[in-house]
Design an enzyme around this catalytic site. Structure first.
Site, PDB file in Angstrom:
ATOM      1  N   HIS A   1      -5.389   0.414  -1.928  1.00  0.00           N
ATOM      2  CA  HIS A   1      -5.802  -0.962  -1.651  1.00  0.00           C
ATOM      3  C   HIS A   1      -5.431  -1.771  -2.894  1.00  0.00           C
ATOM      4  CE1 HIS A   1      -9.181   0.034   1.529  1.00  0.00           C
ATOM      5  NE2 HIS A   1      -7.967   0.227   1.999  1.00  0.00           N
TER       6      HIS A   1
ATOM      7  N   ASP B   1      -9.458   0.406   8.377  1.00  0.00           N
ATOM      8  CA  ASP B   1      -9.556   1.860   8.162  1.00  0.00           C
ATOM      9  C   ASP B   1     -10.540   2.470   9.155  1.00  0.00           C
ATOM     10  OD1 ASP B   1      -7.777   2.016   6.004  1.00  0.00           O
ATOM     11  OD2 ASP B   1      -9.333   1.459   4.574  1.00  0.00           O
TER      12      ASP B   1
ATOM     13  N   GLU C   1       0.852  -1.181   0.000  1.00  0.00           N
ATOM     14  CA  GLU C   1       0.000   0.000   0.000  1.00  0.00           C
ATOM     15  C   GLU C   1       0.899   1.247   0.000  1.00  0.00           C
ATOM     16  OE1 GLU C   1      -3.098   0.132   2.935  1.00  0.00           O
ATOM     17  OE2 GLU C   1      -3.650  -1.972   2.646  1.00  0.00           O
TER      18      GLU C   1
END
Lengths: 138, 83
Positions: free
Chosen positions: A85, A96, A23
């Site tokens: 993502h 999150d 990420e």
């Protein structure tokens, strides 16, 4: 709503592709409106210092502070943040939601599979939840 | 001691450490208020933030929240993390 200029959108998307399978993350500076239309002027890439960067992201506080100072010196406000993502989902994950801390700021998520760029505001009126917002171009 | 707490992206608070010490002692079941040394966590409590959601920095460097307050200017950053 958040206004994300096309060149910024393309830059973030390119970073997400280059960072895959990890990420990537960064800070968005510009004009911030808690309930109205925020406008992104600049994006500030940061290192992802999470221990498991394939499934987590984290911005180092010292780097975060340095970016905030750069951003403020340019007359910008903290509009929000972005992260990728690589394998979806095209929306905030449970992690999150559990770790969001910035009320009313925009959390932009770049999903590569499926390819979607979305944005959510973190609202804290009740227990805290992400509220989807429209992403506009310049 | 007068302490400035700058919560980045939000407000700046001006606190008197002695008042924070009193509030911290009041919140504990034991301990003499006169001996109470406020920690950075006590400062966070005063501005209604949790150590779980922020980092505390002094001179641009993170400091442990359980340490006694030794600086008159403290920066508080909400964490940016997720999955």
């Amino acid at each position: 709503m958040i206004v994300l200029p096309a060149d910024t959108r393309e830059t973030i998307l390119e970073r997400a592709r280059e960072g895959d399978p990890d990420e990537i993350c960064g800070v968005l500076g510009g004009e911030y409106e808690p309930d109205g239309k925020s406008r992104v002027h600049s994006q500030y890439p940061t290192e992802n210092v999470a221990e498991t960067p394939r499934t987590r992201y984290e911005i180092d506080p010292e780097e975060q502070l340095a970016i905030f100072e750069r951003l403020e010196n340019r007359g910008e406000e903290i509009v929000g943040f972005y992260h990728s993502h690589p394998r979806g989902p095209p929306r905030p994950s449970a992690t999150d939601e559990a770790q969001a801390t910035w009320p009313d700021r925009s959390y932009v998520i770049v999903s590569l599979e499926p390819l979607v760029i979305g944005s959510w505001r973190w609202r804290t009126e009740s227990d805290g939840q992400f509220e989807r917002e429209r992403v506009g171009g310049d | 001691m007068h302490v400035t707490v700058d919560v980045k992206g939000e407000d700046t608070y001006e606190l008197e450490l002695e008042a924070v010490a009193g509030a911290a002692a009041d919140g504990e079941a034991t301990g003499d208020p006169a001996d109470a040394t406020p920690t950075y966590a006590d400062l966070l409590r005063e501005v209604e933030l949790s150590p779980h959601e922020v980092s505390v920095l002094v001179d641009g460097r993170p400091v442990p929240e359980d340490q006694p307050v030794e600086s008159d200017h403290v920066t508080v950053l909400r964490l940016i993390k997720g999955g």
